[in-house]
Each structure stands twice: as C-alpha cells, then as structure tokens.
Design a protein around this motif. Sequence first.
Motif, PDB file in Angstrom:
ATOM      1  N   THR A  41       0.835  -1.204   0.000  1.00 49.79           N
ATOM      2  CA  THR A  41       0.000   0.000   0.000  1.00 49.79           C
ATOM      3  C   THR A  41       0.868   1.251   0.000  1.00 49.79           C
ATOM      4  O   THR A  41       0.655   2.176  -0.802  1.00 49.79           O
ATOM      5  N   LEU A  42       1.866   1.297   0.867  1.00 51.46           N
ATOM      6  CA  LEU A  42       2.758   2.465   0.920  1.00 51.46           C
ATOM      7  C   LEU A  42       3.626   2.565  -0.332  1.00 51.46           C
ATOM      8  O   LEU A  42       3.923   3.662  -0.804  1.00 51.46           O
ATOM      9  N   ASN A  43       4.005   1.403  -0.900  1.00 52.51           N
ATOM     10  CA  ASN A  43       4.765   1.428  -2.150  1.00 52.51           C
ATOM     11  C   ASN A  43       3.964   2.103  -3.259  1.00 52.51           C
ATOM     12  O   ASN A  43       4.487   2.918  -4.030  1.00 52.51           O
ATOM     13  N   GLY A  44       2.685   1.757  -3.347  1.00 51.26           N
ATOM     14  CA  GLY A  44       1.836   2.354  -4.369  1.00 51.26           C
ATOM     15  C   GLY A  44       1.633   3.844  -4.155  1.00 51.26           C
ATOM     16  O   GLY A  44       1.672   4.635  -5.111  1.00 51.26           O
ATOM     17  N   LEU A  45       1.421   4.247  -2.908  1.00 51.61           N
ATOM     18  CA  LEU A  45       1.257   5.674  -2.606  1.00 51.61           C
ATOM     19  C   LEU A  45       2.532   6.442  -2.941  1.00 51.61           C
ATOM     20  O   LEU A  45       2.479   7.563  -3.472  1.00 51.61           O
ATOM     21  N   SER A  46       3.680   5.833  -2.648  1.00 53.22           N
ATOM     22  CA  SER A  46       4.958   6.485  -2.967  1.00 53.22           C
ATOM     23  C   SER A  46       5.145   6.619  -4.476  1.00 53.22           C
ATOM     24  O   SER A  46       5.669   7.635  -4.961  1.00 53.22           O
ATOM     25  N   GLU A  47       4.703   5.593  -5.231  1.00 53.47           N
ATOM     26  CA  GLU A  47       4.822   5.654  -6.695  1.00 53.47           C
ATOM     27  C   GLU A  47       3.953   6.782  -7.253  1.00 53.47           C
ATOM     28  O   GLU A  47       4.362   7.510  -8.167  1.00 53.47           O
ATOM     29  N   MET A  48       2.743   6.948  -6.711  1.00 59.01           N
ATOM     30  CA  MET A  48       1.870   8.039  -7.153  1.00 59.01           C
ATOM     31  C   MET A  48       2.509   9.393  -6.866  1.00 59.01           C
ATOM     32  O   MET A  48       2.488  10.301  -7.705  1.00 59.01           O
TER      33      MET A  48
END
Length: 701
Positions: A41-48
Amino acid sequence: MNLKIGIDVGGTFTDFLLCFEDGSSKIYKTLSTPDDPSIATLNGLSEMAADLNLSLKEFLGRVSAIVHGTTVTTNAVLTRSGARTGLVTTRGVRDALEMRRGIREEQYNNRYRNPKPLVRRYLRRPVDERLDYAGRELRPIQEADVLEAIEIFKAEGVEAVAVCFMNSFANPAHEERAAELIGRELPQAYLSTSSRVLPSIRFYDRVSTTVLNAYVGPILKRYLDALLDKLAAAEYRGVLLIMASNGGVISPRAAIDQAASTLLSGPAGGPVAGKVYAEAQGRADCLTVDMGGTSFDAALVKDGKPFVTTVGEINRLRLALPMLNVVTIGAGGGSIGWIDEGGLLRMGPQSASSKPGPVCYGLGGQEPTCTDADLVLGYLDPDYFAGGRMKLDLEAARRAIEDKVARPLGLDLVEAAAGMYRVINVNMAAAVREVAVNHGQDPRDFPLIVAGGAGPNHACRIALELEIPILIVPRESSIFCAAGMLMSDLQHDFVRTYPVILAEAEAGRFKGLFEEMRREGLRLLQAEGLSPERIVFSHLIDLRYVRQYHEVTVEVPLEEIESLDFRAMAERFHPEHFKLYGYELREQGTPVELINMRLKAVGLTDKPRFFEQPFGGPGPEAALKGRRQVFEPGERKFVEAPVYDAFSLTWGNEIAGPAVLEQVNTTILVTPEYRVLVDRFGSYTLYLPSVEAEVKGRILP
C-alpha cells in the motif's frame, strides 16, 4: 488539489485508482506483499507521489480520502492462520461448530467430511446458563464457569474470545456479563459477542459468525493499526475508509469491531462498480466478472441493485452477515495448469500468486500458469507487460508448458497452451452461470461487465460460452474493485429477530424494533462524520411460508411500516418467492411468517465524476500500434490481428475483431465474433452484430 484514492489489496497485485478533481484518473499497480500488505500500500502511494513530482508527505497532504479493500481477513480464514480463539457458550451445545445445521452438503458423498472448526474442542468452554426463546431467564449465568474458561484461555495463549449463548438474540444480559468478566480478566484478548455481531435466530449461524469475527479480529486490528501508523508518520490527515462485504464502506474502528464484515472486502467493490458502469449506458442490469492474479469473482446486479445474501460461506464456514452475493473460484492469471490422476488437464485453484508468480515473470516460478499460456498464444506482448516495466520471458513459459503439460498429454506446445486457455474459460463461465441461475436469471439477458488484469483477455470466450451478446470493459477494468470502492457509500446493517405470523405482528414491537435500529444507525453514521440529511434508511424483512426452511428478504417502504400494512408486505413477498423457487402459495392461503427485521443505514458520500471524452468518430487508425500473430481458438490457428493502444482510442471509435487492445495494465482480446465501440467515458463495448443497433443507440451522439 483534492485527490481521492481507491486501493484493492489482492493476492497477486495491489491495485490503485487515483482520481483528480476534474474527473480524470490514473491507474497504478504494485506487487502485493502478503507478509505485510501495508508495505505494498505504501509502495503504491509512494509511486503516485513520485509520478506527480511530490514527496509522499506533500502528496498525502492533497489526498482527502482513501478507500481501502483488503483480503487480510479472507486469507486468514482460507489459510487457517487466524488468531488462537476460545469460545464461551451454553453448556450442552459446544459441539454445534462441528454438527453445523445437521445437513450434509454433499448428500451422496460417503467420504465427505465437515470442515474442522476454527476453535479446538478443549477451547470451547461450556457455561451453565439458559434463556428461553423469548429471552426469559431459566437458569442464571454461573460466573465460576466463565472464570474457569478464562484461566484455561490464559494458560493456552488465547488471543481472541467468542461468546455465544443460546437465545441471546432475545436478551443479551448473560453475554454482556460474560464479556464484562473476560474484559476484566483477559483485557488483551479480542472479544466478540454474538449479541453485538449477529443478534438473530439460528444458533449455528450465530456461533459460526461470532467465531469467525473473533478469529480474524486480531489479524485485521494489527494490519489496520500498522497502516494507520504508517499513514500518520507520513502526515496523512484525510479520511480512511474500509470496504465491507455488504458493498458499503466503514471506518477503521467499525471494521476492527466487526472484523467479519470485511471477509469479502475486496470482491465487494466489483458489483458496486459494475452498477455504475452499466448505468453510464442507461442499463439497470448487469453481470460483473473480475479475473485477477489468483481468483475470479462473478456477481449479478438486477434493477440497479447488487444481490445481497445473509447465508454465505467462506471456506465452507457459515457467515451470516449481509454480503454481496459474489461467487469466487480459484481462477486467475496465476492459476497453475496440472494433470490429475485421470490424466485430465486442470487449471487452478492453486495459484503461483505474486511469489514466485508465473514462470514468465522470471521471479522463480516453475509451474505453468494461465498467464504463461496467454503469452505463448500471443495475447500478451512480452515487451509491453505493465507498460514495458516488466519484461516477460516467453521462452521460459514455453519450456514450462512443454515439460509440465504438452509432453505428458502427448500434445504440441500450442495445443497445450490452447487447452489451458479453454479449460480456465469453461471454469469461469460455469461460475457466471451459477450466479445468474441461482437468482432465477438467464445470463444471456445481461451485459457482462469485465474487469481484472486478466479478465479482458478471456472475456469474449466466456461470453461466447454463455451466449452473451454484449460486454463492457471499463477503461479502469484492471483496478475495477478499487474503482468500486470510491463509488461506495458508508453502510451499516442491523438485524432483529421477531418470529411471528406477519398478519399477527404486534404494532408496538414491530415499529419499535425498526426505530431501535434506526437510532443505532444514526449514531454510528454521525460518529463517522455524516450529517442527518445525508443518511438514508432501507427497511427489509425476512419472510417465508409457515413451516418453510428458507426465508426471502423483501424491502418494504417506510409508509407500509408506519401504517402497518402487512397485507402489502406479503404481496411483495409472493413474486420474490416465485422468482427464486418457481412457485408461490398465495392462492392456497398459506400464512406468511416473519422471521427477521433488517435495517440498512447508508451515509451518502461524494463520488468521483466520470471524465467525458470528445467525440472522435469511427476511425481508430490513430491508435494503431502494429500487428501480431494471435491464436484464434475458434479456427484453432494463429491469425494476424491489429494491435491498438487502447488509451489512444476515443469516443465513437469502432473496431472489428480479431484485434488486440493494449492498456498499460490489461489487454483486451477481441475475437472475430465481436465488434468494439468506445463510449464517451472511454469504456469499450464489445458486441455481436445482432445487437449493433441497440448498442449504437445507447453510445453514439
């Protein structure tokens, strides 16, 4: 910048939909991290954040709402890795978890075994107490029995305790006293009482649901606490909502208290999204399918409402909370092809998941999967998977299918891959047929809304198997459930049992129970920040003919409740019973019996808007990327098909199959039988020529 994010944590991928204020959106996917899903979840938020040239803190400062679906509780039950759980129950009935309802699921299977209960027998502790059916005390609760159970739980390292007494739905006093003692003596344990989780009739349903709630409660609490801590560390100050199995969203606190309500959290977003995409073309009915990396979900929407059930199961364990009626089977891009003892080719339910993944991912997978077969058949571009960020190993996929499927079956490589493709399509078509027929519907009467990263690659063959003439593939199909989560309202469901002949129901009690549930719903939704004008109540009753076994849930308007028009309520029941069972007993004068009263409390949320495209006319030439050889199952040979950049297609573009439409996160295979028309929201409608006039009438200006 007011951003909203939908997140769906799947077994293979975690999907994200980022919505901007103008109605536009962007899709993101990351590989799931099963050991700690909050990492993905945090990986995806960081990618955004990186995509917008912002730090994570700056990005989250612009996000007003995150709606999150999770498979944490689902996986805990499927893998039996939930909390060590104890059960406190009435003396004499602690074996109800094993006896179930006394009905054999497979009547003619002599080797059939009931699933093992989630609570070991020595941790099911009996308490001397008894209430009658009306909640009157026959024997007071023996507190010494509860205290003895607590000492055993302490010694055995129990993390969660379920409390379920006979007839506690009519009077919760004994359960509340037991809970008080457990909370005082075992404060660190997660506590679940049936009078709070499911205050309704039928003991097995109640005890099983309460135990499930306790079994997954600590798992969900740890996960949500970790996620909230990580979001707080990144200074996120917006709203976090959790998708529930009923198709609504709830606060993290409510999710932790009612953990079992998230057991179908991820798939529940599908029918919600399907309803919205169908309505965009003026349709009230649809079938939704979602094929991800691990599972395939199918659901039915009729008259603008997804079907809801209160007699569901997960891993053959009864879950009697309201949930969207989603049929799930083990069929996804990661489904493994294997040969059974009889020499027949099977697909799944075993999955390569995200670790190690399909062979072609090059992450250590050794077993041939559906994705490997799709690659060999030309449906996937090895250089454009995930938009080119992930290169696929075509030769490794070929070797795996050759060694594990083709050679053992005496087939050549292409025949084996085509067989894998065919078998999994038939499995998925059977699931779609089941969800339609179980509700008395013909699947041919419904458009098929197709979703999931792998779904559009298989949709045409599934539809042909079922003779479905119209398919809609949303632009956001690869993150369908994540999109559905952003389209959901806050929702809480309540139930009270009142068994009585409907015409003889006592006015004060009938109205009073509904009023009691409305007060509770209002309190919960206001605590979640909803103002009274954004709260809507739906009133439902479970009815059956006298001496019947199953009930039918019927929605009734408030006016009929206020006027006590029981005759009108019964008139609503008869046709619903006919739809489900093929007969009714109205003319015979058989009395209608009330069993349960239900209330759905809905808090209306702000939904993201669809982004409308300009009309581009029929010609798709600007989106043409090239051509490649793809296997055509109908002709059993490779044919040359045009390949289009799907995101470059615009409203009004028309394409005839065979063709391939590629998005960053999914590929749409259009077989020769179908044509494609892009609607004003960028969704792709696939249709047979026989329904062309109807489709164009809905889509073209």
